[in-house]
Enzyme design. Structure first.
Site, PDB file in Angstrom:
ATOM      1  N   SER A  44     -20.555  -1.106  88.763  1.00 42.16           N
ATOM      2  CA  SER A  44     -19.194  -0.962  88.134  1.00 42.16           C
ATOM      3  C   SER A  44     -18.428  -0.065  88.756  1.00 42.16           C
ATOM      4  CB  SER A  44     -19.458  -0.071  86.634  1.00 42.16           C
ATOM      5  OG  SER A  44     -20.101   1.111  86.599  1.00 42.16           O
ATOM      6  N   GLU A  45     -18.756   0.777  89.590  1.00 45.05           N
ATOM      7  CA  GLU A  45     -17.882   1.445  90.387  1.00 45.05           C
ATOM      8  C   GLU A  45     -18.696   1.766  91.874  1.00 45.05           C
ATOM      9  OE1 GLU A  45     -15.325   2.194  87.019  1.00 45.05           O
ATOM     10  OE2 GLU A  45     -17.432   2.765  87.388  1.00 45.05           O
ATOM     11  N   THR A  46     -18.022   1.755  93.020  1.00 48.19           N
ATOM     12  CA  THR A  46     -18.320   2.369  94.406  1.00 48.19           C
ATOM     13  C   THR A  46     -17.306   3.391  94.618  1.00 48.19           C
ATOM     14  OG1 THR A  46     -19.523   0.311  94.983  1.00 48.19           O
ATOM     15  CG2 THR A  46     -18.940   1.757  96.680  1.00 48.19           C
TER      16      THR A  46
END
Length: 273
Positions: A44-46
């Site tokens: 969902s995020e980096t």
């Protein structure tokens, strides 16, 4: 070649919590390259640390777009730094503002949010239709609000745990609604007790049906509870249970500071989840 670390945040197990990518040396990467890497990682995020300094700039990309702040990727990045440099304090410079994070000897990270805000949620008929909820599904003791502590989240509280478990929404419809209101997630909540809540966070703007642990929404929810006069010094959020990725998030409210503290652990993932 860019090295991407993988961590599961708000859990002590690699197959729990919310996976995040972490790039500790993103010097020289432009926006397109960071977005490409985030899409390849598929979480969902980096998080990307773009400079080594006392106040470290960090940027967060979902597979679809950049977001101003991400709690679980912040926790993952702080733990990754602590594993490399030892426990201690770090200050991240995010698009939302400065976010101090402390990591203790047990590699438990505590972030301090930016200044929070809470506002009226406005008309709800459309979003309830998208969620396939009725007005009777809402808990009148926890009225809808939009809460912010680095990113904007619509808080909707349901009266039953079953309603929370039966999440089945119109993905494209919710995406359009959230883009119109500049929302990062919906924080869907069921209250077990004054200090324990179960939450789910649809995240279509990131290309993800649901987030299994959302630190930014946890911080916003803490501000929401305080605004309603229902805040407790320590609040526990259970998230991800319905996805099979249980997460545990601790929210701390201090009487002398409007900012919200969010704590949790993170562990390395040895292979993509």
């Amino acid at each position: 070649m860019t090295t991407v670390l993988r961590y599961a945040a708000f859990t002590s197990e690699p197959d729990g919590g919310n996976p995040a990518g972490v790039v500790l040396d993103a010097n020289g990467l432009d926006d397109a390259e960071m977005l490409r890497i985030a899409a390849e990682v598929g979480y969902s995020e980096t998080a990307f640390l773009t400079e080594a300094s006392d106040v470290q700039p960090v940027r967060y990309f979902s597979p679809k777009a950049e977001v101003p702040f991400c709690g679980h990727a912040t926790v993952a990045t702080a733990v990754a730094l602590a594993e490399r440099n030892g426990p201690g304090e770090v200050v991240f410079s995010t698009r939302a503002g400065l976010v101090p994070v402390s990591v203790d000897e047990k590699l438990r990270a505590t972030l301090t949010s930016v200044e929070p805000a809470v506002e009226d949620a406005g008309e709800l008929a459309h979003v309830l239709e998208i969620l396939r909820w009725s007005p009777d599904d809402l808990n009148p003791d926890l009225p809808p609000r939009i809460a912010y502590a680095g990113a904007r989240h619509l808080v909707l509280s349901t009266a039953t745990r079953q309603r929370l478990a039966d999440l089945d929404y119109d993905f494209d419809g919710l995406l359009a609604y959230m883009l119109e209101l500049d929302l990062t997630t919906l924080q869907l909540v069921w209250q077990e007790s004054p200090t324990v809540f179960h939450v789910r966070d649809p995240f279509p703007v990131g290309g993800v049906v649901e987030d299994p642990a959302t630190g930014a929404a946890a911080a916003a929810f803490g501000a929401y509870l305080r605004e309603l006069g229902k805040g407790q010094p320590t609040i526990t959020l259970h998230q991800g249970d319905d996805l099979g990725r249980p997460s545990l998030i601790t929210v701390e409210l201090r009487p002398d500071d409007p900012r919200v503290r969010v704590s949790g652990t993170a562990v390395p993932i040895t292979a993509p989840a």
